[in-house]
Design a protein around this motif. Structure first.
Motif, mmCIF file in Angstrom:
data_model
loop_
_atom_site.group_PDB
_atom_site.id
_atom_site.type_symbol
_atom_site.label_atom_id
_atom_site.label_comp_id
_atom_site.label_asym_id
_atom_site.label_seq_id
_atom_site.Cartn_x
_atom_site.Cartn_y
_atom_site.Cartn_z
ATOM 1 N N ARG A 100 0.824 -1.211 0.000
ATOM 2 C CA ARG A 100 0.000 0.000 0.000
ATOM 3 C C ARG A 100 0.862 1.266 0.000
ATOM 4 O O ARG A 100 0.421 2.324 -0.463
ATOM 5 C CB ARG A 100 -0.936 -0.009 1.203
ATOM 6 N N THR A 140 -7.772 -0.843 -1.663
ATOM 7 C CA THR A 140 -6.679 -1.493 -0.925
ATOM 8 C C THR A 140 -6.425 -0.906 0.456
ATOM 9 O O THR A 140 -5.891 -1.595 1.324
ATOM 10 C CB THR A 140 -5.367 -1.415 -1.721
ATOM 11 N N LEU A 141 -6.796 0.349 0.665
ATOM 12 C CA LEU A 141 -6.484 0.990 1.936
ATOM 13 C C LEU A 141 -7.676 0.915 2.883
ATOM 14 O O LEU A 141 -8.806 1.199 2.490
ATOM 15 C CB LEU A 141 -6.103 2.457 1.689
#
Length: 386
Positions: free
Chosen positions: A4, A177-178
């Motif tokens: 990330r 993704t975060l």
């Protein structure tokens, strides 16, 4: 390394390109918008000024917002600014777009730094910050040659549309993704502004400011330096810019690795002291082109090696106010760029000597070293909480 962090670095590259990428295409923009090159140059000046002032202010005003949501919202505003630039019918609209992109860029970068520091283990924090600064440095040093190439092929407006699309891609990746990142502690605007009263942190910011000022005293006039000292033509100047850019990008990673291995404090002194020496010695390396290339690579790598250990030092010293100090530090970086460009222009205009200009740059870095030592020797004084 947490993947990330790489995604955050991509977002930083896309937003960082906007700042200096217009430098190489000012005549094209001026001609298309029917303004002088001097007026077009204000697009750079206004961006740097708005960036420096808005970063800390926006960070404090948005302190209550969840970090992921805020990052996505700010990226959206950045995309909008680039779309406005693409369709702008006049110079006024381009200037408005520059204000939007400058404000959003300032917030995106400080958010990326603070988020990167939170999503990795403490022992990898400096390296994560280094990767973010690789994105910043790569966009700043490679922006001009990339801008010239893309503009020549597709037109200057398409350049900003391309940057907007890069930011849009970053939004999608971050959205999926975060995870949510809540604000750990919320301070009032008054309390956060009091952070500048902390002499330990203030001198740390001045370390960054004078380091970048020394760097840009000569780098802002790199083309005339190459022409006057080495007699290079346009093709070789472009090659030198690309070599410099690649080395500068690696410098961010080097600075992070150095801090992880030797600690932030030792790394700060090593980087700044070494940078003062290489700037002073640089004009003497022009007796041989291969020798100059070696010196230039060292100069380029060190130019962006300070940021990771200095940012990590800020987090280690005052974690509660780290976010606002990271924002202040990025503002100091922008002011340093402006100051260095101004000083370099004055010195070169008065002396017509690139050697003298480089030595004045080295003197500014020595001032940076003095502030760095002052910061390291000062006692910790945290911001007052309300």
């Amino acid at each position: 390394m947490n993947f990330r962090v790489f995604i955050l670095a991509i977002s930083v590259i896309s937003v960082g390109l906007v700042e200096l990428i217009v430098g190489g295409i000012l005549p094209t923009i001026a001609d298309d918008l029917s303004v002088s090159i001097g007026q077009a140059g204000q697009l750079i000046t206004v961006f740097a000024l708005v960036y420096a002032l808005s970063g800390p202010i926006l960070y404090t005003l948005t302190a209550n917002m969840e970090r992921k949501k805020l990052l996505l919202l700010t990226l959206g505003i950045f995309v909008l600014g680039n779309v406005i630039t693409y369709i702008s019918p006049s110079f006024l609209f381009v200037m408005i777009a520059r204000v939007l992109t400058a404000m959003s860029t300032a917030l995106i970068i400080v958010l990326s730094l603070t988020i990167a520091a939170k999503i990795v283990q403490p022992q990898h924090r400096a390296k994560a910050i280094g990767l973010i600064y690789m994105g910043i440095s790569s966009s700043l040093v490679l922006g001009v040659p990339i801008g010239i190439i893309v503009s020549d092929a597709f037109g200057w407006r398409m350049l900003f549309l391309f940057i907007g699309l890069m930011a849009l891609l970053s939004m999608v990746l971050i959205a999926f993704t975060l995870e949510r990142i809540e604000v750990e502690q919320v301070q009032s605007l008054k309390s956060q502004l009091k952070a500048l009263r902390n002499k330990k942190m203030l001198t740390a910011h001045l370390t960054m400011l004078f380091m970048l000022a020394g760097h840009y005293t000569i780098y802002a006039y790199f083309t005339p330096f190459l022409e006057s000292e080495l007699g290079l033509n346009t093709q070789w100047i472009s090659i030198c810019y690309f070599i410099f850019g690649i080395a500068a990008v690696g410098g961010g990673a080097f600075g992070g690795s150095l801090a992880d291995r030797f600690g932030s404090k030792v790394s700060i002194i090593l980087v700044v002291a070494s940078f003062a020496v290489i700037l002073f010695a640089l004009p003497f390396s022009t007796v041989s082109f291969p020798l100059f290339i070696v010196g230039m690579v060292i100069w380029a790598a060190l130019s962006w090696s300070l940021a990771p250990p200095l940012q990590n030092y800020i987090v280690e010293t005052d974690s509660e106010s780290a976010g606002i100090h990271q924002s202040f530090n990025n503002s100091a970086l922008q002011i340093g760029i402006s100051l260095g460009s101004l000083v370099g222009g004055i010195v070169n205009g008065a002396t017509h000597s690139m050697q003298t200009t480089a030595h004045v740059g080295s003197l500014l870095v020595i001032i940076s070293l003095a502030f760095g030592v002052w910061s390291l020797r000062s006692t910790v004084r945290k911001a007052v909480q309300n």
